[in-house]
Motif scaffolding. Structure first.
Motif, PDB file in Angstrom:
ATOM      1  N   TYR A 143      45.177  42.278  35.404  1.00 18.96           N
ATOM      2  CA  TYR A 143      44.851  43.178  34.307  1.00 18.96           C
ATOM      3  C   TYR A 143      45.873  42.984  33.187  1.00 18.96           C
ATOM      4  CZ  TYR A 143      44.142  47.527  31.751  1.00 18.96           C
ATOM      5  OH  TYR A 143      43.921  48.456  30.759  1.00 18.96           O
ATOM      6  N   LEU A 144      45.407  42.885  31.982  1.00 21.62           N
ATOM      7  CA  LEU A 144      46.231  42.639  30.790  1.00 21.62           C
ATOM      8  C   LEU A 144      47.085  41.380  30.940  1.00 21.62           C
ATOM      9  CD1 LEU A 144      47.447  46.220  29.789  1.00 21.62           C
ATOM     10  CD2 LEU A 144      45.582  44.899  28.809  1.00 21.62           C
ATOM     11  N   GLY A 145      46.555  40.411  31.676  1.00 21.66           N
ATOM     12  CA  GLY A 145      47.272  39.154  31.847  1.00 21.66           C
ATOM     13  C   GLY A 145      48.568  39.285  32.622  1.00 21.66           C
ATOM     14  N   GLY A 146      48.709  40.357  33.369  1.00 25.17           N
ATOM     15  CA  GLY A 146      49.930  40.571  34.148  1.00 25.17           C
ATOM     16  C   GLY A 146      51.034  41.262  33.374  1.00 25.17           C
ATOM     17  N   PHE A 147      50.725  41.727  32.170  1.00 27.25           N
ATOM     18  CA  PHE A 147      51.725  42.430  31.361  1.00 27.25           C
ATOM     19  C   PHE A 147      52.279  43.610  32.152  1.00 27.25           C
ATOM     20  CE2 PHE A 147      52.609  45.832  28.190  1.00 27.25           C
ATOM     21  CZ  PHE A 147      53.697  45.230  27.579  1.00 27.25           C
ATOM     22  N   MET A 148      53.575  43.681  32.273  1.00 27.22           N
ATOM     23  CA  MET A 148      54.302  44.736  32.975  1.00 27.22           C
ATOM     24  C   MET A 148      54.116  44.702  34.492  1.00 27.22           C
ATOM     25  SD  MET A 148      54.101  47.955  30.344  1.00 27.22           S
ATOM     26  CE  MET A 148      54.954  49.016  31.486  1.00 27.22           C
ATOM     27  N   ASP A 149      53.641  43.571  35.043  1.00 25.23           N
ATOM     28  CA  ASP A 149      53.563  43.450  36.501  1.00 25.23           C
ATOM     29  C   ASP A 149      54.975  43.425  37.090  1.00 25.23           C
ATOM     30  OD1 ASP A 149      50.843  43.332  36.480  1.00 25.23           O
ATOM     31  OD2 ASP A 149      50.688  41.259  37.176  1.00 25.23           O
ATOM     32  N   LEU A 150      55.099  43.951  38.272  1.00 28.51           N
ATOM     33  CA  LEU A 150      56.372  43.861  38.989  1.00 28.51           C
ATOM     34  C   LEU A 150      56.528  42.452  39.538  1.00 28.51           C
ATOM     35  CD1 LEU A 150      56.188  47.197  41.009  1.00 28.51           C
ATOM     36  CD2 LEU A 150      57.599  46.735  38.999  1.00 28.51           C
ATOM     37  N   PRO A 151      57.735  41.942  39.662  1.00 27.12           N
ATOM     38  CA  PRO A 151      57.919  40.615  40.264  1.00 27.12           C
ATOM     39  C   PRO A 151      57.396  40.628  41.707  1.00 27.12           C
ATOM     40  CG  PRO A 151      59.994  41.447  39.344  1.00 27.12           C
ATOM     41  CD  PRO A 151      58.993  42.554  39.262  1.00 27.12           C
ATOM     42  N   PRO A 152      56.714  39.561  42.138  1.00 22.67           N
ATOM     43  CA  PRO A 152      56.135  39.540  43.495  1.00 22.67           C
ATOM     44  C   PRO A 152      57.156  39.796  44.598  1.00 22.67           C
ATOM     45  CG  PRO A 152      55.348  37.678  42.219  1.00 22.67           C
ATOM     46  CD  PRO A 152      56.393  38.354  41.387  1.00 22.67           C
ATOM     47  N   PHE A 159      59.659  41.661  44.533  1.00 23.27           N
ATOM     48  CA  PHE A 159      60.005  43.086  44.547  1.00 23.27           C
ATOM     49  C   PHE A 159      59.031  43.870  45.421  1.00 23.27           C
ATOM     50  CE2 PHE A 159      59.662  47.401  42.813  1.00 23.27           C
ATOM     51  CZ  PHE A 159      60.992  47.798  42.871  1.00 23.27           C
ATOM     52  N   VAL A 160      57.783  43.433  45.418  1.00 28.19           N
ATOM     53  CA  VAL A 160      56.727  44.162  46.128  1.00 28.19           C
ATOM     54  C   VAL A 160      56.512  43.633  47.541  1.00 28.19           C
ATOM     55  CG1 VAL A 160      54.298  44.831  46.031  1.00 28.19           C
ATOM     56  CG2 VAL A 160      55.602  44.628  43.933  1.00 28.19           C
ATOM     57  N   THR A 161      56.614  42.325  47.716  1.00 23.86           N
ATOM     58  CA  THR A 161      56.276  41.737  49.016  1.00 23.86           C
ATOM     59  C   THR A 161      57.469  41.578  49.941  1.00 23.86           C
ATOM     60  OG1 THR A 161      56.583  39.508  48.144  1.00 23.86           O
ATOM     61  CG2 THR A 161      54.354  40.452  48.017  1.00 23.86           C
ATOM     62  N   TRP A 162      58.676  41.767  49.424  1.00 22.19           N
ATOM     63  CA  TRP A 162      59.894  41.613  50.207  1.00 22.19           C
ATOM     64  C   TRP A 162      59.952  40.253  50.907  1.00 22.19           C
ATOM     65  CZ3 TRP A 162      57.243  46.330  50.332  1.00 22.19           C
ATOM     66  CH2 TRP A 162      57.890  47.359  49.655  1.00 22.19           C
ATOM     67  N   GLY A 163      59.507  39.208  50.188  1.00 21.69           N
ATOM     68  CA  GLY A 163      59.569  37.853  50.704  1.00 21.69           C
ATOM     69  C   GLY A 163      58.393  37.451  51.567  1.00 21.69           C
ATOM     70  N   ASN A 164      57.489  38.365  51.909  1.00 22.88           N
ATOM     71  CA  ASN A 164      56.309  38.038  52.703  1.00 22.88           C
ATOM     72  C   ASN A 164      55.188  37.579  51.774  1.00 22.88           C
ATOM     73  OD1 ASN A 164      57.537  38.914  55.136  1.00 22.88           O
ATOM     74  ND2 ASN A 164      57.096  41.022  54.556  1.00 22.88           N
ATOM     75  N   PRO A 165      54.335  36.675  52.235  1.00 20.22           N
ATOM     76  CA  PRO A 165      53.232  36.231  51.371  1.00 20.22           C
ATOM     77  C   PRO A 165      52.236  37.377  51.136  1.00 20.22           C
ATOM     78  CG  PRO A 165      53.019  35.294  53.562  1.00 20.22           C
ATOM     79  CD  PRO A 165      54.336  36.014  53.529  1.00 20.22           C
ATOM     80  N   PRO A 178      48.708  39.066  50.910  1.00 19.70           N
ATOM     81  CA  PRO A 178      47.417  38.793  51.573  1.00 19.70           C
ATOM     82  C   PRO A 178      46.377  38.282  50.566  1.00 19.70           C
ATOM     83  CG  PRO A 178      48.216  40.999  52.112  1.00 19.70           C
ATOM     84  CD  PRO A 178      49.106  40.444  51.059  1.00 19.70           C
ATOM     85  N   GLU A 179      45.414  37.532  51.054  1.00 19.58           N
ATOM     86  CA  GLU A 179      44.358  36.957  50.216  1.00 19.58           C
ATOM     87  C   GLU A 179      43.616  38.029  49.403  1.00 19.58           C
ATOM     88  OE1 GLU A 179      41.731  33.920  48.813  1.00 19.58           O
ATOM     89  OE2 GLU A 179      43.476  33.655  50.096  1.00 19.58           O
ATOM     90  N   ASN A 180      43.348  39.178  50.006  1.00 24.09           N
ATOM     91  CA  ASN A 180      42.552  40.204  49.349  1.00 24.09           C
ATOM     92  C   ASN A 180      43.404  41.261  48.633  1.00 24.09           C
ATOM     93  OD1 ASN A 180      43.593  41.480  51.555  1.00 24.09           O
ATOM     94  ND2 ASN A 180      41.704  42.511  52.141  1.00 24.09           N
ATOM     95  N   ALA A 181      44.679  41.003  48.441  1.00 24.34           N
ATOM     96  CA  ALA A 181      45.558  41.984  47.811  1.00 24.34           C
ATOM     97  C   ALA A 181      45.311  42.033  46.320  1.00 24.34           C
ATOM     98  CB  ALA A 181      47.018  41.640  48.093  1.00 24.34           C
ATOM     99  N   LEU A 182      45.457  43.221  45.750  1.00 19.76           N
ATOM    100  CA  LEU A 182      45.389  43.356  44.313  1.00 19.76           C
ATOM    101  C   LEU A 182      46.725  42.934  43.720  1.00 19.76           C
ATOM    102  CD1 LEU A 182      43.667  46.844  44.060  1.00 19.76           C
ATOM    103  CD2 LEU A 182      42.611  44.613  43.846  1.00 19.76           C
ATOM    104  N   THR A 183      46.703  42.387  42.525  1.00 21.09           N
ATOM    105  CA  THR A 183      47.962  41.984  41.906  1.00 21.09           C
ATOM    106  C   THR A 183      48.741  43.223  41.506  1.00 21.09           C
ATOM    107  OG1 THR A 183      46.941  41.862  39.743  1.00 21.09           O
ATOM    108  CG2 THR A 183      47.043  39.827  41.006  1.00 21.09           C
ATOM    109  N   VAL A 184      50.055  43.111  41.538  1.00 18.36           N
ATOM    110  CA  VAL A 184      50.918  44.218  41.126  1.00 18.36           C
ATOM    111  C   VAL A 184      51.877  43.752  40.061  1.00 18.36           C
ATOM    112  CG1 VAL A 184      50.768  45.606  43.207  1.00 18.36           C
ATOM    113  CG2 VAL A 184      52.441  43.776  43.067  1.00 18.36           C
TER     114      VAL A 184
END
Length: 143
Positions: free
Chosen positions: A118-127, A129-135, A137-143
């Motif tokens: 959404y909005l090209g990822g503007f203001m997305d959190l770094p991956p 930060f959210v995944t704690w180094g884990n990949p 999931p395929e069906n996850a929404l972007t953050v």
């Protein structure tokens, strides 16, 4: 002076704007199903655009309530214009809904994929930060 804040016309516009969220989310859900074969919640850019309409509803309602409560607290001799006219909050609603529409139209013109952020990822959190180094999931929404 104020018998009930719910008679405040701006508050009425705020609550009625929830219908715009419902009515405009339905086409987004249909588009997600027809274009990508997924539910609206699984299409990041469509879901983000639809949820922005809920944010508009909340914003208009809160502003109207705030104006009504402030006038009541201050025992204002004259009610704010939004209390006696639908116009101020309606124009705010129209403007914010148009802005939300742009956030849906721009990505739509760029042939987005199902998980285009959404909005090209503007203001997305770094991956990380959210995944704690884990990949993610395929069906996850972007953050």
């Amino acid at each position: 002076m104020f018998h009930c804040i719910l008679y405040h016309k701006g508050v009425t516009v705020g609550f009625a704007s929830c219908l715009s969220f419902v009515f405009l989310t339905i086409p987004a859900a249909i588009a997600a199903k027809l274009l990508y074969g997924v539910s609206l919640a699984d299409s990041d850019w469509l879901h983000g655009s639809a949820e922005s309409l809920l944010t508009v509803t909340n914003l208009v309602t809160v502003i109207a309530f705030r104006q009504a409560l402030k006038a009541k607290e201050e025992n204002a001799p004259v009610m704010p214009e939004s209390a006696t006219s639908y116009a101020p909050m309606t124009w705010l609603l129209v403007g914010l809904t148009a802005l939300a529409g742009v956030t849906a139209l721009v990505p739509a013109l760029m042939t987005p994929e199902v998980h285009t952020p959404y909005l090209g990822g503007f203001m997305d959190l770094p991956p990380e930060f959210v995944t704690w180094g884990n990949p993610e999931p395929e069906n996850a929404l972007t953050v």
